[in-house]
Design a protein around this motif. Structure first.
Motif, PDB file in Angstrom:
ATOM      1  N   ASP A   1      28.005  49.257  92.255  1.00 31.02           N
ATOM      2  CA  ASP A   1      28.807  48.073  92.574  1.00 31.02           C
ATOM      3  C   ASP A   1      29.506  47.535  91.327  1.00 31.02           C
ATOM      4  O   ASP A   1      30.654  47.086  91.387  1.00 31.02           O
ATOM      5  N   ALA A   2      28.800  47.571  90.216  1.00 27.69           N
ATOM      6  CA  ALA A   2      29.389  47.096  88.964  1.00 27.69           C
ATOM      7  C   ALA A   2      30.586  47.948  88.565  1.00 27.69           C
ATOM      8  O   ALA A   2      31.613  47.430  88.121  1.00 27.69           O
ATOM      9  N   ARG A   3      30.462  49.252  88.730  1.00 29.53           N
ATOM     10  CA  ARG A   3      31.581  50.133  88.379  1.00 29.53           C
ATOM     11  C   ARG A   3      32.762  49.942  89.318  1.00 29.53           C
ATOM     12  O   ARG A   3      33.914  50.112  88.921  1.00 29.53           O
ATOM     13  N   ALA A   4      32.479  49.566  90.563  1.00 30.21           N
ATOM     14  CA  ALA A   4      33.566  49.296  91.503  1.00 30.21           C
ATOM     15  C   ALA A   4      34.351  48.065  91.058  1.00 30.21           C
ATOM     16  O   ALA A   4      35.573  48.001  91.213  1.00 30.21           O
ATOM     17  N   VAL A   5      33.651  47.093  90.497  1.00 27.23           N
ATOM     18  CA  VAL A   5      34.308  45.884  90.004  1.00 27.23           C
ATOM     19  C   VAL A   5      34.992  46.145  88.675  1.00 27.23           C
ATOM     20  O   VAL A   5      36.105  45.671  88.428  1.00 27.23           O
ATOM     21  N   LEU A   6      34.335  46.909  87.805  1.00 27.34           N
ATOM     22  CA  LEU A   6      34.825  47.114  86.443  1.00 27.34           C
ATOM     23  C   LEU A   6      34.606  48.572  86.028  1.00 27.34           C
ATOM     24  O   LEU A   6      33.597  48.909  85.403  1.00 27.34           O
ATOM     25  N   PRO A   7      35.547  49.464  86.368  1.00 22.61           N
ATOM     26  CA  PRO A   7      35.375  50.889  86.064  1.00 22.61           C
ATOM     27  C   PRO A   7      35.216  51.174  84.569  1.00 22.61           C
ATOM     28  O   PRO A   7      34.599  52.185  84.192  1.00 22.61           O
ATOM     29  N   SER A   8      35.737  50.314  83.715  1.00 17.66           N
ATOM     30  CA  SER A   8      35.687  50.563  82.267  1.00 17.66           C
ATOM     31  C   SER A   8      34.372  50.106  81.625  1.00 17.66           C
ATOM     32  O   SER A   8      34.221  50.174  80.401  1.00 17.66           O
ATOM     33  N   LEU A   9      33.413  49.661  82.427  1.00 16.48           N
ATOM     34  CA  LEU A   9      32.154  49.141  81.892  1.00 16.48           C
ATOM     35  C   LEU A   9      31.431  50.190  81.054  1.00 16.48           C
ATOM     36  O   LEU A   9      31.252  51.334  81.481  1.00 16.48           O
ATOM     37  N   THR A  10      31.009  49.794  79.861  1.00 16.42           N
ATOM     38  CA  THR A  10      30.184  50.641  79.008  1.00 16.42           C
ATOM     39  C   THR A  10      28.715  50.337  79.289  1.00 16.42           C
ATOM     40  O   THR A  10      28.323  49.175  79.385  1.00 16.42           O
ATOM     41  N   THR A  11      27.893  51.369  79.439  1.00 14.92           N
ATOM     42  CA  THR A  11      26.477  51.159  79.742  1.00 14.92           C
ATOM     43  C   THR A  11      25.593  51.998  78.818  1.00 14.92           C
ATOM     44  O   THR A  11      25.996  53.059  78.332  1.00 14.92           O
ATOM     45  N   LEU A  12      24.390  51.509  78.617  1.00 17.70           N
ATOM     46  CA  LEU A  12      23.345  52.229  77.898  1.00 17.70           C
ATOM     47  C   LEU A  12      22.021  51.919  78.594  1.00 17.70           C
ATOM     48  O   LEU A  12      21.890  50.881  79.253  1.00 17.70           O
ATOM     49  N   PRO A  13      21.031  52.797  78.468  1.00 17.09           N
ATOM     50  CA  PRO A  13      19.753  52.518  79.114  1.00 17.09           C
ATOM     51  C   PRO A  13      19.015  51.360  78.450  1.00 17.09           C
ATOM     52  O   PRO A  13      19.058  51.196  77.228  1.00 17.09           O
ATOM     53  N   SER A  14      18.336  50.575  79.254  1.00 15.19           N
ATOM     54  CA  SER A  14      17.502  49.499  78.738  1.00 15.19           C
ATOM     55  C   SER A  14      16.329  50.099  77.958  1.00 15.19           C
ATOM     56  O   SER A  14      15.851  51.187  78.279  1.00 15.19           O
ATOM     57  N   ASN A  15      15.865  49.375  76.938  1.00 10.94           N
ATOM     58  CA  ASN A  15      14.753  49.869  76.122  1.00 10.94           C
ATOM     59  C   ASN A  15      13.824  48.710  75.783  1.00 10.94           C
ATOM     60  O   ASN A  15      13.992  48.025  74.773  1.00 10.94           O
ATOM     61  N   LEU A  16      12.844  48.481  76.635  1.00  7.81           N
ATOM     62  CA  LEU A  16      11.937  47.347  76.453  1.00  7.81           C
ATOM     63  C   LEU A  16      11.078  47.493  75.202  1.00  7.81           C
ATOM     64  O   LEU A  16      10.714  46.492  74.579  1.00  7.81           O
TER      65      LEU A  16
END
Length: 218
Positions: free
Chosen positions: A61-76
């Protein structure tokens, strides 16, 4: 009289990563985790939030709103390591410090992977020329190392926590004078009492939206 500080780092997780990859500060960025077998946003930076993205949103859903979104895995694990370093760093202000419990899903503001610290500054503020100077120094130093920060000092932990997160902010810190806890809490939203979301919604349904609405009820 006891005096305590709540230091809130509202974008702790994304700020930690942005310190390692500075270019991420200039574009929408989110951390992702698996939630119910689905990639889900666990934290977003300010630019991603302005674009309409929020924690717990499905990545698709986030990519549908903002295709240019940069993501990385969370690291607790790395988040906790950094938080422990900040706890140690804050020993310059008080010998009595601990990290807040930010793993409680009921705390509405902490689901964005923020982080918080408690500091008991009773008898310590005079070393900095008073509470105002102590908080100013703390916030400026925290921001210089790359973290967004807000803080409040009060007579109680609950009041400091609430004011740091819910008070209308014209600066990054607030001081609640001794004896004025009720006055400081009265105009804040009921969620500032660290209530579960279901309780907050139930109170809203009967017209109780602010702490002052609760104060005269048995």
């Amino acid at each position: 009289m006891r005096r305590v500080v709540s230091l809130w780092l509202p974008r702790f997780a994304t700020d930690r990563v942005s310190r390692i990859i500075p270019d991420l500060r200039d574009r929408p960025f989110a951390l992702v985790e698996e939630r119910q077998s689905q990639p889900t946003l666990s934290a977003v930076n300010d630019k991603a939030e302005l674009a309409g993205l929020k924690p717990r949103m499905a990545l698709a859903d986030a990519r549908a709103v903002l295709p240019s979104l940069t993501t990385l895995p969370s690291n607790l694990v790395e988040d906790r390591k950094m938080l422990n370093r900040i706890v140690q760093w804050c020993e310059r202000y008080s010998p009595w410090i601990r990290a807040e419990d930010t793993d409680n899903p009921d705390l509405l503001l902490e689901e964005a992977r923020g982080a918080g610290l408690w500091l008991d500054i009773t008898g310590c503020a005079h070393l900095y020329g008073g509470e105002e100077n102590l908080l100013t120094d703390m916030i400026s130093r925290i921001e210089k190392i790359g973290f967004t920060a807000h803080a409040a000092t009060a007579d109680t932990l609950g009041c400091a926590w609430a004011v740091a997160r819910f008070a209308v902010k014209n600066c990054d810190w607030k001081i609640v004078p001794p004896g004025e806890t009720r006055k400081a809490l009265a105009p804040l939203a009921v969620a500032a009492l660290r209530l579960p979301l279901t309780t907050v919604l139930s109170l809203h349904e009967v017209g109780l939206r602010y702490i002052k609405d609760l104060m005269n009820i048995p």
